[in-house]
Structure formats: structure tokens, C-alpha cells
Design a protein around this motif. Structure first.
Motif, PDB file in Angstrom:
ATOM      1  N   TYR A 135       0.846  -1.193   0.000  1.00 44.29           N
ATOM      2  CA  TYR A 135       0.000   0.000   0.000  1.00 44.29           C
ATOM      3  C   TYR A 135       0.883   1.245   0.000  1.00 44.29           C
ATOM      4  O   TYR A 135       2.110   1.168   0.087  1.00 44.29           O
ATOM      5  CB  TYR A 135      -0.936  -0.008   1.224  1.00 44.29           C
ATOM      6  CG  TYR A 135      -2.116   0.929   1.053  1.00 44.29           C
ATOM      7  CD1 TYR A 135      -3.150   0.592   0.182  1.00 44.29           C
ATOM      8  CD2 TYR A 135      -2.174   2.147   1.713  1.00 44.29           C
ATOM      9  CE1 TYR A 135      -4.223   1.456  -0.013  1.00 44.29           C
ATOM     10  CE2 TYR A 135      -3.250   3.010   1.517  1.00 44.29           C
ATOM     11  CZ  TYR A 135      -4.264   2.660   0.656  1.00 44.29           C
ATOM     12  OH  TYR A 135      -5.325   3.521   0.465  1.00 44.29           O
ATOM     13  N   CYS A 179      -5.116  11.084  -3.505  1.00 48.60           N
ATOM     14  CA  CYS A 179      -4.742  10.146  -2.444  1.00 48.60           C
ATOM     15  C   CYS A 179      -3.905   9.067  -3.136  1.00 48.60           C
ATOM     16  O   CYS A 179      -2.706   9.233  -3.312  1.00 48.60           O
ATOM     17  CB  CYS A 179      -6.031   9.622  -1.809  1.00 48.60           C
ATOM     18  SG  CYS A 179      -5.813   8.440  -0.493  1.00 48.60           S
ATOM     19  N   SER A 183     -10.145   0.088   5.534  1.00 48.87           N
ATOM     20  CA  SER A 183     -10.568   1.005   4.476  1.00 48.87           C
ATOM     21  C   SER A 183      -9.778   0.794   3.180  1.00 48.87           C
ATOM     22  O   SER A 183     -10.067   1.448   2.191  1.00 48.87           O
ATOM     23  CB  SER A 183     -10.439   2.471   4.922  1.00 48.87           C
ATOM     24  OG  SER A 183     -11.313   3.266   4.170  1.00 48.87           O
ATOM     25  N   ALA A 226      -8.629   7.037  -9.913  1.00 48.95           N
ATOM     26  CA  ALA A 226      -8.559   6.529  -8.534  1.00 48.95           C
ATOM     27  C   ALA A 226      -9.842   6.937  -7.844  1.00 48.95           C
ATOM     28  O   ALA A 226     -10.669   7.643  -8.435  1.00 48.95           O
ATOM     29  CB  ALA A 226      -7.340   7.103  -7.805  1.00 48.95           C
ATOM     30  N   ALA A 244     -10.420   9.084  -5.488  1.00 44.56           N
ATOM     31  CA  ALA A 244     -10.610  10.522  -5.336  1.00 44.56           C
ATOM     32  C   ALA A 244     -11.040  11.164  -6.657  1.00 44.56           C
ATOM     33  O   ALA A 244     -11.829  12.109  -6.661  1.00 44.56           O
ATOM     34  CB  ALA A 244      -9.325  11.178  -4.833  1.00 44.56           C
ATOM     35  N   GLU A 246     -14.646  10.432  -7.052  1.00 39.60           N
ATOM     36  CA  GLU A 246     -15.410  11.368  -6.224  1.00 39.60           C
ATOM     37  C   GLU A 246     -15.545  12.706  -6.934  1.00 39.60           C
ATOM     38  O   GLU A 246     -16.622  13.307  -6.965  1.00 39.60           O
ATOM     39  CB  GLU A 246     -14.691  11.616  -4.886  1.00 39.60           C
ATOM     40  CG  GLU A 246     -14.711  10.446  -3.941  1.00 39.60           C
ATOM     41  CD  GLU A 246     -13.889  10.747  -2.685  1.00 39.60           C
ATOM     42  OE1 GLU A 246     -13.894  11.909  -2.231  1.00 39.60           O
ATOM     43  OE2 GLU A 246     -13.240   9.827  -2.167  1.00 39.60           O
ATOM     44  N   HIS A 279     -13.801   9.913   4.942  1.00 38.04           N
ATOM     45  CA  HIS A 279     -12.417   9.952   4.480  1.00 38.04           C
ATOM     46  C   HIS A 279     -12.078  11.372   4.032  1.00 38.04           C
ATOM     47  O   HIS A 279     -12.939  12.091   3.531  1.00 38.04           O
ATOM     48  CB  HIS A 279     -12.291   8.980   3.305  1.00 38.04           C
ATOM     49  CG  HIS A 279     -10.878   8.681   2.929  1.00 38.04           C
ATOM     50  ND1 HIS A 279     -10.237   9.308   1.893  1.00 38.04           N
ATOM     51  CD2 HIS A 279      -9.978   7.807   3.443  1.00 38.04           C
ATOM     52  CE1 HIS A 279      -9.011   8.831   1.777  1.00 38.04           C
ATOM     53  NE2 HIS A 279      -8.815   7.926   2.708  1.00 38.04           N
ATOM     54  N   THR A 318     -10.660  12.543   1.501  1.00 37.19           N
ATOM     55  CA  THR A 318     -10.899  12.894   0.099  1.00 37.19           C
ATOM     56  C   THR A 318     -12.297  13.470  -0.104  1.00 37.19           C
ATOM     57  O   THR A 318     -12.498  14.247  -1.026  1.00 37.19           O
ATOM     58  CB  THR A 318     -10.726  11.665  -0.807  1.00 37.19           C
ATOM     59  OG1 THR A 318     -11.476  10.577  -0.257  1.00 37.19           O
ATOM     60  CG2 THR A 318      -9.269  11.264  -0.921  1.00 37.19           C
ATOM     61  N   THR A 332     -17.280   4.367   7.392  1.00 35.83           N
ATOM     62  CA  THR A 332     -15.882   4.222   7.790  1.00 35.83           C
ATOM     63  C   THR A 332     -15.742   3.800   9.253  1.00 35.83           C
ATOM     64  O   THR A 332     -14.633   3.568   9.705  1.00 35.83           O
ATOM     65  CB  THR A 332     -15.122   5.540   7.585  1.00 35.83           C
ATOM     66  OG1 THR A 332     -15.823   6.555   8.269  1.00 35.83           O
ATOM     67  CG2 THR A 332     -15.033   5.899   6.122  1.00 35.83           C
ATOM     68  N   ASP A 353     -19.496   6.763  -1.686  1.00 35.47           N
ATOM     69  CA  ASP A 353     -18.060   6.479  -1.699  1.00 35.47           C
ATOM     70  C   ASP A 353     -17.910   4.967  -1.571  1.00 35.47           C
ATOM     71  O   ASP A 353     -18.200   4.386  -0.533  1.00 35.47           O
ATOM     72  CB  ASP A 353     -17.413   7.219  -0.516  1.00 35.47           C
ATOM     73  CG  ASP A 353     -15.930   6.896  -0.357  1.00 35.47           C
ATOM     74  OD1 ASP A 353     -15.489   5.817  -0.799  1.00 35.47           O
ATOM     75  OD2 ASP A 353     -15.217   7.726   0.230  1.00 35.47           O
ATOM     76  N   ALA A 377     -15.465   2.926  -1.320  1.00 30.15           N
ATOM     77  CA  ALA A 377     -14.251   2.328  -0.764  1.00 30.15           C
ATOM     78  C   ALA A 377     -14.573   1.040   0.003  1.00 30.15           C
ATOM     79  O   ALA A 377     -13.732   0.154   0.113  1.00 30.15           O
ATOM     80  CB  ALA A 377     -13.541   3.321   0.147  1.00 30.15           C
ATOM     81  N   HIS A 418     -18.634   5.811  -6.692  1.00 31.41           N
ATOM     82  CA  HIS A 418     -17.371   5.342  -7.269  1.00 31.41           C
ATOM     83  C   HIS A 418     -17.024   4.003  -6.657  1.00 31.41           C
ATOM     84  O   HIS A 418     -17.465   3.669  -5.551  1.00 31.41           O
ATOM     85  CB  HIS A 418     -16.238   6.362  -7.097  1.00 31.41           C
ATOM     86  CG  HIS A 418     -15.463   6.251  -5.812  1.00 31.41           C
ATOM     87  ND1 HIS A 418     -15.621   7.125  -4.763  1.00 31.41           N
ATOM     88  CD2 HIS A 418     -14.514   5.363  -5.404  1.00 31.41           C
ATOM     89  CE1 HIS A 418     -14.820   6.783  -3.773  1.00 31.41           C
ATOM     90  NE2 HIS A 418     -14.132   5.714  -4.122  1.00 31.41           N
ATOM     91  N   HIS A 466      -9.103  -0.895  -7.183  1.00 36.22           N
ATOM     92  CA  HIS A 466      -7.881  -1.342  -6.517  1.00 36.22           C
ATOM     93  C   HIS A 466      -8.172  -1.782  -5.089  1.00 36.22           C
ATOM     94  O   HIS A 466      -7.259  -2.059  -4.333  1.00 36.22           O
ATOM     95  CB  HIS A 466      -6.811  -0.250  -6.548  1.00 36.22           C
ATOM     96  CG  HIS A 466      -7.303   1.112  -6.147  1.00 36.22           C
ATOM     97  ND1 HIS A 466      -8.311   1.762  -6.796  1.00 36.22           N
ATOM     98  CD2 HIS A 466      -6.918   1.954  -5.168  1.00 36.22           C
ATOM     99  CE1 HIS A 466      -8.524   2.932  -6.228  1.00 36.22           C
ATOM    100  NE2 HIS A 466      -7.691   3.077  -5.233  1.00 36.22           N
TER     101      HIS A 466
END
Ligand SMILES: Cc1ncc(COP(=O)(O)O)c(C=O)c1O
Lengths: 455, 488
Positions: free
Chosen positions: A95, A332, B74, B134, B136, B139, B168, B170, B216, B241, B243, B263, B267
Motif C-alpha cells: 500500500y 490520495c 478502508s 482513482a 478521489a 469522487e 475519508h 478525500t 468508515t 463512496d 471504498a 465510485h 484497486h
């Protein structure tokens, strides 16, 4: 169950420990009308062998021959060691290096990358990457508006010789923050910006001027004079440059009397495969005074408890996880693995190797365009020095010719009419070090054939 | 482990990997001197073997999923199947130029189109764009679309985006990039959004709300439908979000919960690698209201032919987010993963990541650790608070995190979300065995024992890493961001 290691016995034991009788009970807080929608549109899973067969077929169908296309992405030789090392699990599956003690490999590598990139650009500092060249320009614009404290206008001058896709991305990203991009028209004969053109903005409040080198048409801009004009007028200079070209061209840090303020661009030429447009990485460098306005991760060298050298993310008070709505950017996750590849690429080539590669790109482009210019119906469009791209003008619309040659496996350059109707007959061509004389012959023959028929 | 020199310090003037560059210099005389570089850049001067050895040795200083249990809350650090990498790196995919005509990229575009379809189905959204690079950027795209929607309706009094305090970083940063003010609302004691505070915050100035579900704090937002109605009735839109999508993949769909745009961190949920900080991919799912504003390019299909849809096809698009079409190679990896999972495999991701998290939470609770929301089910992650340990033993969450490294475990996310004191956010993922989870519990117990006997020992950790704790103040004050030559 692909990638799930649980045996029936494991599941029994775990459920008993939790004190429920089924996995579904673990979802008992989800409103019942939302649970288990069924997914008729998703096919059954396949084995690795089956998906391998499918992907091999797909990839084989996408194979193409020689590439004379650049326009923001360039085919270079990538040493085998680059991706052999980059895809080691220790880099590939780590990471972001928040836990510095367990991430010294990635952190030292980023520090080395920052050193190489700063050196190549002649700038004081580099970040650890942004998404790509286009979004890097957007971030550079936002950064310039923050950094130029004297300017209140949010006005940015952008020549029409800047990659139009970069301008589009920038407009999308900065559009809601009261920033305006004003177009500077280039000289139609030379395909580059005349300093005199900027005089209409003399004395006005401009936050920054963008200069792309080499520019969208492959031409070299008078970066020295343009930089001096901007800084004399209180504007910062944002350089958008090709990193390969910087092995032989004046780097942004040496433009004009003071050097550019921010340098950014597309890192793809440094060991990243074309792969249909990504993942690549955006790079960004700046002068020392602006470091605290830079977006993205930055690595610093420090010492540990015992005085040993170590590396850590630093200046994190700029970033979203600390500053939230006051951060310099929302970025990020960035493009870390691509930076790993670029660092290994630059280490393998060194300044000497990169200079040789850059030189051959230029020489091959010269050879190619001289050859093409000898074909009936082809002429060279813009006059003046160039690096590894040049505009050739056909006697007819370029788009159909491009499509026709592509069907023969030749990528004949980029049809510029897609962005400017006045250039409908123009192709932006590129020949990197990977192009052979036989490739050039094949292209020239196919093109003269295509143009032999009446337009 | 011994220190590894900087690559620059290994060099000798004139050395470079000769196999990797043309044998001759080319003639550059036609480029006028005023454009030419005067002095070579300072670069490593090393051999190919030196490069390979140096970067192999550096890699060995990293923790990674391939080498260690990595329960980073997260972040969904699960196994990244090797086939996803090798198949995305087939020469036909790697060599394809982004401007090559669509007709020569049908194999590649077909993968992306199928991926869009699968993601739309599994999230319950109308369409998917793979353009964001990514989370962010996803978003950003989503909130920019919300803005475009209000603008297109001439509804220009909407100036605020509502964001929970647990969100988060972001999320608020994105709202600001889209020109909005951030209105923060608290989390209630039960872990859900504080409904009274939400009611108060929502109004004609509300452009939208950004939510993560499961949130979160690691629990499912039970009143999500109520929230959706409340925000929609006020004329605002809902941003999801994604995530934490791993927790509900195939079990619950954001589209069914009432979200207008989402989103997905491919990854995370779709197991493409984190690469030590990217590249990721932040695909967005779009609901009915926002369809006209979908970012470009997007893959379309016409009579079995795939093509890039552009501004011509989506005239009200928010525009492009990068020079090309997104992180294509990451998308290929996600496609391979999605195909190998298939319908049932996707649902199992949610089931087994949730099972692993609830098991680990139960075990830690049984060992006396304070679970932050003990009355709630864990989603795919959960929080423990080490406030008690900090008070009684003098060791903090940060100390536990560092000592875990010594014991071979990557630390969980520490001090996020901000509202829980001394917290560790723990996400084991579905790809870990029960034995590894037990090992982690044992490590936590061991550290607490160590702290009881000798707290300074724990506070001094780590000991077995390439470096001990680093001087971060020095790093920020005496900025050393690049090699300055041998003198330094
Ligand atoms: C809850 C949450 N939202 C958003 C993000 C941002 O995603 P990315 O890092 O891909 O930009 C993350 C991950 O870092 C996250 O955990």
C-alpha cells in the motif's frame, strides 16, 4: 471458491465463535428489501485457464505493426528488467507507504525518483506522482493560483500549442473554482508562440502562463523569452514537457533568467508501455519556494532513533487525510507502481543512455519527415526546430488516410483536424528510437500508394 | 538488515547499461544551441546488474500482501491474483497506442465494455464510466456531475455538500474542488448518521451528501433509505463512496439504496494492486438523473462493434478527466478478476470478508480489547479503541501499530476515523485463513503483555525493521527531498 481459503470446518468454527448459525445472519442489520438482489447480468465464474484463453485471443486481435503515432504517448524500448523488478510482489502488492518502517523500499525508491526527476527538469523538488500528464496540468494550474499570492484574477494563459486533451482535462478539473483559461494564438506559419502575441496581456493580472516544450505540434517554443515575459509581468510559468526530450533540450529550471516555477507532464515515455492510454503517471516538479503548495505525496530523508538514514512521507499537512477541506488537492492514491518502473528505467539508461535515445528519436523523425516530404501530395507544415514530432500536410483530408493505413497495420500519425478544422489535412507524425528504416519504407510506400489515387 | 546506499552512490562516471541504449550518438546539429541542454542531468551511472540488485534489495524492505498479513482498514488489502497481472501484460494489450483506431482495439475495448456492464449490474446503477484514475478522481467526477445537474436546471442556490465527520479526507477535499462548502454532520453513538443533525443540515442550500456504506466506522448505515428520501425531497443528490464495497458486493447494491452516483475503488474491491501508492481505478456508476453528465470517454457498443463514446455522444458531459481513457491496464486486471469470480464469486467476497471481520472482532473482544461498537455487526471491517491501554499501560494505538510490524503484521489503519480515540480500523479481507486471523489476535495479546511488563519496550518499537522510528519533525523542518551530490 476462488481466492477464499475457508474449509467447511473453518466456517463452522468461525460461525460458532461469532455465535450465529449462518453467514447470512451477519447481514441482519441490512434492511430486508435491499438484501440479495440476484445478479442475472453477471456470468458464471471461469477458471484461470479459461480466462487465459480468452485474453490471449483478445490480445492477439489487437496486435499492430509500426507506430508513427505520438501525440502524448510514445513507443520506446522498455528494458526487460524494468517490469521484471517492478512486478515483484513487494512493490506490486504494497500500500501507500504510511508505515514508514515497513515501507523503506518504496520510500527510498521515491526519494531516488524525486532526485532523478528534479535533476532532469533542473528543478528544486519533485512530488511522488499525479495521475497523468493531463490531470497534472490541471493540478499545476490550481497550484499556480495558490502560489501566486500577488495575483487575484485566476486567469491562466494557455497557448493553442498545448495538448488539447490536457486543456480539456484541465477545464473539467479547475472549472468550478473561478479559474479561467485564456487562449493564446500561435503563429500559423511556425506553429509556435510569438512573444509579441503576449503583449496584449501586458500589465494585466495573470496568474500563470503555460508553455509546452516540445509543443503539441512537435515544435520547440522560445521558452526563454516566453518565461521572461511572464515573470516580468507577475505571472508564474508552468512548463509542460516531455521527459525524454529533456535529455537534450534546456530543462524548465533553466528557462529565462529565473527558470520555470512549476514543471509537469506525462511520465509515460520513461519505461511505461503504451497500453491503450494507461496506467501512466503525471510528474510535477517545482522550485523550493512553492513546495508547500505542491499536491500529492512527497518523501523526505531523515534519521531514525539510532541516527541511521531513513525515508518517510513528509509535509503531509498539505494533504487531504490531514487537512481535509483545506488540502492542496483531493489526490490520495496516485501512480506509485509507474514511478517504480520509471525509476528503474532512468537508472538503467542514465543521462548518457537517455541522451542517446532522445537523439535517435530526433534523427529518426528527421529521416521520416524528409522521406515523406518527397512523396507527391505531402509537404511539411510548420517551419522551425522540432524534437521527435512534426506536422506533415497531405493534399486531402488526413482522417480517411489514417484509417486506411491503420487497416494495413500502420499507425500513420495523429489527424490534427480532430481538434482544429484548419488542420484537417495535417498529420502529426513521430518516429522514436524503435522505428527502423524498413518501417519508414513501409510507411512511405503505403502513403504514396494511398495518395496516388486522385483526391 | 543492512542499509542500502542510494543508487547515485553506487555509480562511476561513464558507466551505464550499454545494452539499453543505441550504440551511437545521433546528430542533433539541426537543433539550435539556444534550445539545447548545456549540462547533463545528474543521474545514476550504474550497470544493469547494479540496478537489478539495488531495486531487488530495496523491495525486500517492504511489507506487502504477498509477504505479510495486511489488515489495513478502508484499504481492502486482499490477494492480487497473479493471472490478472500476466494477462493484462500480454504484448497485444501493452503495445496498443491510445490513439489507435477503435477498429484495431476490439479485444481491449470488449473487455472494458463487459467490465462496465458487470459493474453496473453489481452496483445497481444505470451505466458505468471507467475514466476516473482513482477513488478521489471518481469522487471528483461524481460531485462535478451533481453540480452539472443542478446547473443544468438553473438551480444555483445549492452551495453545500454534507459530509459525515467520519468521512475519508478525500470527501471534503473533493467537495471543495467542485466549488462547494462542506457541511459536516456528526455520527450518532450507535455508529449511524445522526438523523436529527442531518435533518437540520438538509435544506435548499444542499447540493448533495457524500456517504460511505458500510461507513468508515465499519457498520452498515441502517437508515439509508430514510436518508435518501430526506435528501432527495430537499432536492439534493446522494454520492456513494465505494471504498467499502467489498463488504456488500453482490449482497446489497448502492443503486437500490437510493444513490445517484457512486465510485468503486477497483484497486480495493476488484483486487487490482495498490502498487505502493497506485495506480488505482475509480470507476463511477451513474443513476438515471445524472446520465447526461457522464464523464468521457466511455466505451459504447453498436452492432457488436465497440467504440469510445465522446462529447458527440454525451453533449452534456462534465468532460474528460485525463488525456486518455483512464487506467486501462488496471481495468484489464479488474476484468480478469471479475470474470474469475463470476456471479457467485462476487457475493462470496462480501460474505467471507464479513465472516472474517466478525470472527476477528469476536476473538479480540474475548481477549479483552474494546470493540468500539460492540452491539453492532461488523461489516468487512471494525474498530477497536486502545483508549484503555493508553490510560492504564501508557501505550497508544500508534505503539501497538509499530510493534505489530516487529511481529510480522502490517499495522491496521490507526487514528482514522478521527472521531474514535486511539483507534485501529481492522480489515482482514476474505482471502486470509482463520489461522492468520488467530495469529494476529495472538500478536495483539502479546503486545499487551509486553506493555504490562515494560511499556518503554513497546514504545520503542519497531526493532526488527530496516529502521527504527523516524524523526518526522526533522524530515519536515530540514527538508531533504533529493540527493545533492556526494557532499551531502
Ligand atoms: C473511504 C475512502 N474514500 C475514498 C478513498 C480514496 O480513494 P483513492 O485513494 O483511490 O483516491 C479511500 C482510500 O484511500 C477511502 O478509504
Amino acid at each position: 471458491m476462488p481466492f477464499i481459503p475457508h474449509t467447511d470446518e473453518d466456517i463452522r468454527r468461525m460461525l460458532a465463535e461469532v455465535g450465529v448459525d449462518s453467514i447470512n445472519s451477519l447481514f441482519d442489520e441490512v434492511p430486508s428489501d435491499l438484501i440479495d438482489p440476484g445478479l442475472p447480468g453477471i456470468p458464471e465464474g471461469v477458471s484461470e485457464m479459461e480466462i487465459t484463453r480468452e485474453m490471449n485471443e483478445r490480445a492477439a486481435s489487437d496486435m499492430l505493426g509500426p507506430c508513427f503515432l505520438g501525440a502524448g504517448a510514445y513507443r520506446h524500448h522498455v528494458p526487460a528488467a524494468v517490469w521484471e523488478i517492478t512486478t515483484r510482489g513487494e512493490y506490486y502488492s504494497a500500500y501507500t507507504p504510511y508505515q514508514a518502517e515497513a515501507s523503506q523500499g518504496t520510500l527510498q525508491l521515491i526519494y531516488e525518483y524525486q532526485s532523478m526527476m528534479s535533476g532532469l527538469m533542473g528543478m528544486d523538488a519533485s512530488n511522488a506522482s499525479l495521475y497523468d500528464g493531463g490531470s497534472a496540468l490541471a493540478e499545476a494550474v490550481l497550484m499556480a493560483v495558490r502560489a501566486n499570492r500577488k495575483s487575484k484574477s485566476g486567469r491562466i494563459l494557455v497557448p493553442d500549442t498545448v495538448n488539447p486533451m490536457y486543456c480539456d482535462a484541465t477545464r473539467t478539473i479547475v472549472g468550478n473554482q473561478g479559474i479561467t483559461l485564456e487562449t493564446v494564438a500561435s503563429n500559423a506559419e511556425t506553429g509556435a508562440v510569438d512573444v509579441e502575441t503576449l503583449e496584449q496581456w501586458e500589465g494585466e493580472d495573470i496568474a500563470a502562463l503555460v508553455i509546452q516544450q516540445p509543443n503539441w505540434f512537435g515544435r520547440l517554443e522560445e521558452a526563454q523569452a516566453l518565461t521572461d515575459w511572464a515573470q516580468r509581468n507577475g505571472a508564474l510559468v508552468i512548463a509542460v514537457v516531455n521527459p525524454t526530450a529533456m535529455a537534450v533540450l534546456t530543462p524548465p529550471g533553466e528557462w529565462g533568467e529565473n527558470g520555470a516555477d512549476i514543471a509537469c507532464g506525462e511520465g509515460q515515455p520513461l519505461g511505461i508501455p503504451l497500453s491503450s492510454g494507461g496506467p501512466y503517471f503525471g510528474f510535477m516538479c517545482c522550485r523550493k519556494a512553492h513546495v508547500r503548495q505542491m499536491p500529492g505525496r512527497i518523501v523526505g530523508r531523515t534519521v531514525d532513533l539510532e541516527g541511521r538514514t531513513g525515508y518517510t512521507l513528509t509535509l503531509q499537512a498539505r494533504e487531504q487525510h490531514i487537512r481535509r477541506n483545506k488540502a492542496t488537492s483531493n489526490i490520495c492514491t496516485n501512480q506509485g507502481l509507474m514511478v517504480t518502473a520509471a525509476t528503474i528505467y532512468l537508472s538503467l539508461l542514465g543521462a548518457e543512455g537517455l541522451e542517446r535515445v532522445a537523439g535517435h528519436c530526433h534523427a529518426n523523425t528527421r529521416k521520416l519527415t524528409e522521406r515523406l516530404a518527397g512523396i507527391k501530395g505531402v509537404s511539411l507544415r510548420f517551419d522551425g526546430p522540432y524534437f521527435h514530432e512534426r506536422v506533415v500536410e497531405l493534399d486531402r483530408p488526413a482522417e480517411p488516410v489514417f484509417q486506411q493505413l491503420a487497416s494495413q497495420g500502420i499507425l500513420a500519425g495523429y489527424p490534427l483536424g480532430r481538434h482544429d478544422k484548419r488542420l484537417s489535412n495535417a498529420l502529426l507524425v513521430c518516429a522514436t528510437e524503435t522505428v527502423t528504416d524498413a518501417d519508414i519504407d513501409r510507411f512511405a510506400d503505403a502513403l504514396s500508394h494511398a495518395l496516388a489515387k486522385a483526391a | 538488515m543492512s542499509q542500502e546506499s542510494l543508487i547515485f552512490d553506487l555509480g562511476r562516471s561513464g558507466r551505464y547499461a550499454r545494452a539499453q541504449a543505441p550504440a551511437e550518438h545521433a546528430d542533433l546539429a539541426d537543433i539550435p544551441a539556444e534550445f539545447r541542454r548545456k549540462q547533463r542531468a545528474v543521474m545514476p551511472e550504474v550497470s544493469e546488474l547494479q540496478v537489478v540488485r539495488h531495486y531487488t534489495r530495496l523491495s525486500q524492505k517492504n511489507f506487502s500482501i504477498d509477504t505479510n498479513f495486511y489488515p489495513l482498514g478502508s484499504c481492502t488489502m486482499k490477494y492480487n491474483p497473479r493471472a490478472c497481472n500476466s494477462l493484462a501484460m500480454l504484448p497485444g494489450f501493452l503495445d496498443r497506442h491510445p490513439h489507435a483506431p477503435d477498429s484495431t482495439g476490439q479485444g481491449f475495448l470488449g473487455c472494458l465494455y463487459n467490465l462496465q456492464e458487470m459493474l453496473a449490474e453489481v452496483t445497481g446503477m444505470k451505466t458505468v464510466s471507467l475514466a476516473p484514475m482513482a477513488g478521489a478522481q471518481g469522487e471528483f467526477a461524481g460531485v462535478a456531475m451533481i453540480r452539472a445537474y443542478h446547473d443544468a436546471r438553473g438551480d444555483d442556490g445549492r452551495t453545500e455538500i454534507i459530509v459525515p465527520d467520519a468521512a475519508h479526507g478525500t470527501n471534503p477535499a473533493t467537495a471543495v474542488m467542485c466549488g462547494y462548502k462542506v457541511r459536516e454532520i456528526p455520527t450518532a453513538a450507535d455508529g449511524d448518521v445522526d438523523m436529527a443533525a442531518l435533518q437540520e443540515a438538509v435544506g435548499p442550500q444542499t447540493a448533495g451528501i457524500m456517504l460511505t456504506n458500510p461507513s468508515t466506522v465499519g457498520v452498515f448505515e441502517r437508515r439509508i433509505q430514510e436518508i435518501a428520501t430526506l435528501v432527495h425531497e430537499a432536492g439534493g443528490l446522494l454520492y456513494y463512496d465505494g471504498a467499502n464495497l467489498n463488504a456488500i458486493l453482490g449482497k446489497v447494491r448502492p443503486g437500490d439504496m437510493g444513490f445517484d452516483v457512486i465510485h468503486i475503488n477497483l484497486h480495493k474491491t476488484f483486487s487490482t494492486p495498490h502498487g505502493g501508492g497506485g495506480p488505482g481505478a475509480g470507476a463511477i456508476g451513474v443513476g438515471e438523473r445524472l446520465l447526461p453528465h457522464t464523464p468521457i470517454p466511455q466505451v459504447g457498443e453498436d452492432n457488436g462493434q465497440y467504440y469510445w463514446r465522446t462529447e458527440k455522444d454525451i453533449p452534456q458531459t462534465i468532460g474528460r478527466l485525463s488525456a486518455f481513457g483512464g487506467n486501462a491496464g488496471v481495468l484489464l486486471r479488474a476484468y480478469v478478476y471479475a470474470r474469475m469470480l463470476g456471479r457467485e464469486g462476487m457475493t462470496r467476497v462480501a460474505e467471507y470478508s464479513t465472516l472474517n471481520a466478525n470472527y476477528l472482532m469476536t476473538r479480540l473482544k474475548a481477549e479483552g480489547f474494546q470493540v468500539w461498537l460492540p452491539e453492532r455487526r461488523a461489516s468487512h471491517e471494525f474498530i477497536i479503541s486502545l483508549k484503555g491501554e493508553a490510560k492504564e499501560l501508557g501505550v497508544t494505538a500508534g505503539d501497538f501499530a509499530k510493534r505489530l510490524l516487529d511481529l510480522g503484521y502490517h499495522a491496521p489503519t490507526a487514528y482514522f476515523p478521527l472521531l474514535v480515540p486511539e483507534c485501529l480500523l481492522i480489515e482482514p479481507t476474505e482471502t486470509e485463513t482463520v489461522d492468520d486471523l488467530d495469529g494476529f489476535v495472538q500478536a495483539m495479546v502479546t503486545i499487551r503483555e509486553e506493555a504490562r511488563h515494560d511499556k518503554e519496550f513497546v514504545k520503542g518499537a519497531p526493532y526488527n525493521m530496516p529502521v527504527r522510528r523516524l524523526d518526522e519533525v526533522k524530515a519536515a523542518k530540514e527538508l531533504d527531498l533529493k540527493w545533492q551530490g556526494e557532499a551531502s
